[in-house]
Design a protein around this motif. Sequence first.
Motif, mmCIF file in Angstrom:
data_model
loop_
_atom_site.group_PDB
_atom_site.id
_atom_site.type_symbol
_atom_site.label_atom_id
_atom_site.label_comp_id
_atom_site.label_asym_id
_atom_site.label_seq_id
_atom_site.Cartn_x
_atom_site.Cartn_y
_atom_site.Cartn_z
ATOM 1 N N ARG A 1 -0.116 -1.710 1.456
ATOM 2 C CA ARG A 1 1.109 -2.443 1.766
ATOM 3 C C ARG A 1 1.969 -2.538 0.505
ATOM 4 N N TRP B 1 -6.965 -8.124 -0.923
ATOM 5 C CA TRP B 1 -5.906 -7.232 -1.400
ATOM 6 C C TRP B 1 -6.003 -7.038 -2.903
ATOM 7 N N VAL C 1 0.616 -3.249 7.866
ATOM 8 C CA VAL C 1 -0.274 -2.570 6.918
ATOM 9 C C VAL C 1 -0.404 -1.107 7.324
ATOM 10 N N SER D 1 -6.471 0.439 3.554
ATOM 11 C CA SER D 1 -5.185 -0.153 3.936
ATOM 12 C C SER D 1 -4.247 -0.242 2.730
#
Length: 277
Positions: free
Chosen positions: A264, A192, A107, A262
């Motif tokens: 990703r 997420w 991440v 974060s």
Amino acid sequence: MKNKIIVVTLLAAVVSAPALAQTPATPKNVEVVIDGVAGFQDTPMQPDGKWHVHDPARPQPPVVTPGTFSENAKPPADAIVLFDGKDVSEWTDKQGNPAPWKVEDGVMVSAKSDIVSKKKFGDLQLHLEFREPVPGKGDGQGRGNSGIFFMGQYEIQVLDCYGNKTYADGGTGGLYGQHPALANACRPPGEWETYDIIFTAPRFGVDGAVESPAYVTVTLNGVVVQNHQAYRGATNWKSPGKYTPHGPTGPIALQYHNNSVSFRNIWVRPVPLVNEP
Ligand code: MG
């Protein structure tokens, strides 16, 4: 009477001072709070003539709880991968130095400064996943703020708007300072969240005039929150937006706004418009 008005104005400025810690206003703008939303009503008017930039009275997007969908999925074969969990080698800071964001457990975490993609894009499809910090700290614009800037200047806001109110044109999925999201489809911090975005670059004539504005279609957590929405120019704090002519491609920038957000699974596919006039 005049003195009284001045006193009230000064008092308002003093009372709102703590909330200005993240984004201090210039002396000429006085932050106001309406229904728990901090914003401004002495900023320029939006071209719609109804709302000021960052107007706290502008209606909040309706909350829509997202459904379920595929997360952290494999990119399509022709995707240009900008972050695959390994390193930040596709990114730099704004001066071209190595990106200062950290990679932990696959991440990428925002830190120190904005980052900019080394590759440049025009019209594109972007997939990106982000996660807001736990516990959520701060209020309004101070809570989990980041952002995706197409061509380095047209922002789609990244913010923790789960139970956190802010001025409508600054919420998650909004064209910052210009157009609110159609819905607040935020997931709670720690979960997420997925953006799938189609961005169309603006076109400028040889004289620098805008031939067609930038457009953006945004899906947040499976919910369309912008449908071919036009930008009114580069997005900026307290600005209604203004175009400055530029070339056909530019980098993607990710914002560092004093919060550790974060990221990703970031990938892009160029999707050039065809059959242009
Ligand atoms: Mg932002």
